[in-house]
Design a protein around this motif. Sequence first.
Motif, PDB file in Angstrom:
ATOM      1  N   GLY A  33       0.795  -1.224   0.000  1.00  0.00           N
ATOM      2  CA  GLY A  33       0.000   0.000   0.000  1.00  0.00           C
ATOM      3  C   GLY A  33       0.826   1.270   0.000  1.00  0.00           C
ATOM      4  N   GLY A  34       2.142   1.128  -0.105  1.00  0.00           N
ATOM      5  CA  GLY A  34       3.009   2.307  -0.084  1.00  0.00           C
ATOM      6  C   GLY A  34       2.902   3.038   1.238  1.00  0.00           C
ATOM      7  N   THR A  35       2.725   4.332   1.202  1.00  0.00           N
ATOM      8  CA  THR A  35       2.688   5.123   2.433  1.00  0.00           C
ATOM      9  C   THR A  35       1.403   4.937   3.233  1.00  0.00           C
ATOM     10  N   VAL A  36       0.320   4.472   2.593  1.00  0.00           N
ATOM     11  CA  VAL A  36      -0.943   4.317   3.323  1.00  0.00           C
ATOM     12  C   VAL A  36      -0.966   3.056   4.179  1.00  0.00           C
ATOM     13  N   GLY A  37      -0.148   2.070   3.845  1.00  0.00           N
ATOM     14  CA  GLY A  37      -0.111   0.840   4.630  1.00  0.00           C
ATOM     15  C   GLY A  37      -1.346  -0.024   4.421  1.00  0.00           C
ATOM     16  N   TRP A  38      -1.605  -0.919   5.356  1.00  0.00           N
ATOM     17  CA  TRP A  38      -2.705  -1.905   5.309  1.00  0.00           C
ATOM     18  C   TRP A  38      -3.841  -1.356   6.170  1.00  0.00           C
ATOM     19  N   ILE A  40      -8.303   0.245   5.981  1.00  0.00           N
ATOM     20  CA  ILE A  40      -9.558   0.250   5.226  1.00  0.00           C
ATOM     21  C   ILE A  40      -9.472   1.370   4.190  1.00  0.00           C
ATOM     22  N   PRO A  41      -9.632   1.026   2.908  1.00  0.00           N
ATOM     23  CA  PRO A  41      -9.572   2.060   1.862  1.00  0.00           C
ATOM     24  C   PRO A  41     -10.799   2.984   1.909  1.00  0.00           C
ATOM     25  N   ALA A  42     -10.666   4.160   1.339  1.00  0.00           N
ATOM     26  CA  ALA A  42     -11.795   5.078   1.204  1.00  0.00           C
ATOM     27  C   ALA A  42     -12.853   4.421   0.321  1.00  0.00           C
ATOM     28  N   THR A  43     -14.064   4.891   0.407  1.00  0.00           N
ATOM     29  CA  THR A  43     -15.187   4.305  -0.333  1.00  0.00           C
ATOM     30  C   THR A  43     -14.919   4.198  -1.826  1.00  0.00           C
ATOM     31  N   ASN A  44     -14.313   5.197  -2.407  1.00  0.00           N
ATOM     32  CA  ASN A  44     -14.069   5.194  -3.858  1.00  0.00           C
ATOM     33  C   ASN A  44     -12.788   4.455  -4.263  1.00  0.00           C
ATOM     34  N   GLU A  45     -12.116   3.807  -3.313  1.00  0.00           N
ATOM     35  CA  GLU A  45     -10.896   3.071  -3.647  1.00  0.00           C
ATOM     36  C   GLU A  45     -10.917   1.647  -3.078  1.00  0.00           C
ATOM     37  N   SER A  46     -12.038   0.966  -3.219  1.00  0.00           N
ATOM     38  CA  SER A  46     -12.192  -0.366  -2.627  1.00  0.00           C
ATOM     39  C   SER A  46     -11.215  -1.391  -3.202  1.00  0.00           C
ATOM     40  N   GLN A  47     -10.671  -1.148  -4.377  1.00  0.00           N
ATOM     41  CA  GLN A  47      -9.695  -2.055  -4.991  1.00  0.00           C
ATOM     42  C   GLN A  47      -8.267  -1.548  -4.824  1.00  0.00           C
ATOM     43  N   LEU A  48      -8.043  -0.698  -3.832  1.00  0.00           N
ATOM     44  CA  LEU A  48      -6.745  -0.066  -3.590  1.00  0.00           C
ATOM     45  C   LEU A  48      -5.589  -1.057  -3.646  1.00  0.00           C
ATOM     46  N   TYR A  49      -5.686  -2.150  -2.906  1.00  0.00           N
ATOM     47  CA  TYR A  49      -4.551  -3.072  -2.797  1.00  0.00           C
ATOM     48  C   TYR A  49      -4.358  -3.918  -4.044  1.00  0.00           C
ATOM     49  N   ASN A  50      -5.433  -4.292  -4.714  1.00  0.00           N
ATOM     50  CA  ASN A  50      -5.280  -5.046  -5.958  1.00  0.00           C
ATOM     51  C   ASN A  50      -4.713  -4.170  -7.071  1.00  0.00           C
ATOM     52  N   VAL A  51      -5.100  -2.904  -7.097  1.00  0.00           N
ATOM     53  CA  VAL A  51      -4.519  -1.972  -8.073  1.00  0.00           C
ATOM     54  C   VAL A  51      -3.038  -1.769  -7.751  1.00  0.00           C
ATOM     55  N   HIS A  65       5.928  -6.197   2.996  1.00  0.00           N
ATOM     56  CA  HIS A  65       5.980  -5.627   4.342  1.00  0.00           C
ATOM     57  C   HIS A  65       4.637  -4.955   4.614  1.00  0.00           C
ATOM     58  N   PHE A  66       3.870  -5.525   5.546  1.00  0.00           N
ATOM     59  CA  PHE A  66       2.567  -4.994   5.928  1.00  0.00           C
ATOM     60  C   PHE A  66       2.730  -4.184   7.216  1.00  0.00           C
ATOM     61  N   ARG A  67       2.241  -2.942   7.213  1.00  0.00           N
ATOM     62  CA  ARG A  67       2.201  -2.108   8.421  1.00  0.00           C
ATOM     63  C   ARG A  67       0.734  -1.783   8.677  1.00  0.00           C
ATOM     64  N   TYR A  68       0.282  -2.035   9.921  1.00  0.00           N
ATOM     65  CA  TYR A  68      -1.131  -1.859  10.233  1.00  0.00           C
ATOM     66  C   TYR A  68      -1.327  -1.691  11.733  1.00  0.00           C
ATOM     67  N   LYS A  69      -2.521  -1.167  12.105  1.00  0.00           N
ATOM     68  CA  LYS A  69      -2.906  -1.001  13.514  1.00  0.00           C
ATOM     69  C   LYS A  69      -4.284  -1.611  13.694  1.00  0.00           C
ATOM     70  N   GLY A 121     -12.515  -3.866   1.708  1.00  0.00           N
ATOM     71  CA  GLY A 121     -11.412  -3.690   0.762  1.00  0.00           C
ATOM     72  C   GLY A 121     -10.024  -4.004   1.296  1.00  0.00           C
ATOM     73  N   VAL A 122      -9.912  -4.510   2.530  1.00  0.00           N
ATOM     74  CA  VAL A 122      -8.589  -4.846   3.053  1.00  0.00           C
ATOM     75  C   VAL A 122      -8.270  -6.279   2.625  1.00  0.00           C
ATOM     76  N   SER A 123      -7.978  -6.407   1.344  1.00  0.00           N
ATOM     77  CA  SER A 123      -7.638  -7.706   0.737  1.00  0.00           C
ATOM     78  C   SER A 123      -6.796  -7.445  -0.504  1.00  0.00           C
ATOM     79  N   MET A 124      -5.983  -8.438  -0.849  1.00  0.00           N
ATOM     80  CA  MET A 124      -5.081  -8.248  -1.985  1.00  0.00           C
ATOM     81  C   MET A 124      -4.644  -9.602  -2.532  1.00  0.00           C
ATOM     82  N   MET A 125      -4.586  -9.701  -3.856  1.00  0.00           N
ATOM     83  CA  MET A 125      -3.991 -10.884  -4.482  1.00  0.00           C
ATOM     84  C   MET A 125      -2.728 -10.457  -5.212  1.00  0.00           C
TER      85      MET A 125
END
Length: 196
Positions: A33-38, A40-51, A65-69, A121-125
Amino acid sequence: MASTSSRSPLLYSFIFTIAVVITTISATEFQVGGTVGWRIPATNESQLYNVWASRRRFHIGDSLHFRYKNDSVTVVEKWGFYHCDSSNPIAFFNDGDTVIDLDNVGTMYFISGDSDRCKQGVSMMVEVMSPVPVRYFPPAISAPPEGSFSDVAPSPAQVMSSGDEPEASPGPDSSDSVSVSGIAVVLGLGFVVLSL
């Protein structure tokens, strides 16, 4: 002098060592996710991690490397990914700072361990490919003996530009130097081992 059969194990060991060093030299750690980390994406970016993942090339030896709280990272099968089901995880992490090594070719699936967060949207392939091939730079050709080819056309390196200065040929860029020097060291060590 060593027989062919006694050199064979040394040769295989040398080839294996080269493969390991090449993979290690070219490995990359990706910040998911770069600087945003792992998160919940904003409503209009539900595919954030797959993109995010689709814009990168992942190879065996790389790591994520996953960073999350207040969340977790769960490695699941395809079914678990599409149903946000973490009940049969391949691996589960909740330390807030997780590094996962990519060690198999194929698709890997990551979801939040919290089904609601996953559905938001907190999922990624991630598609993992074979190791990166190392670019090969052929050895430089040595200059011919003096006077033996005087009637032959000059080489491209000898052609002058409009300013009567020899044109410099573009060499490898600085990112190649680490890989090339690392391989040169390993090859040199291999020749020493083979000569024993």
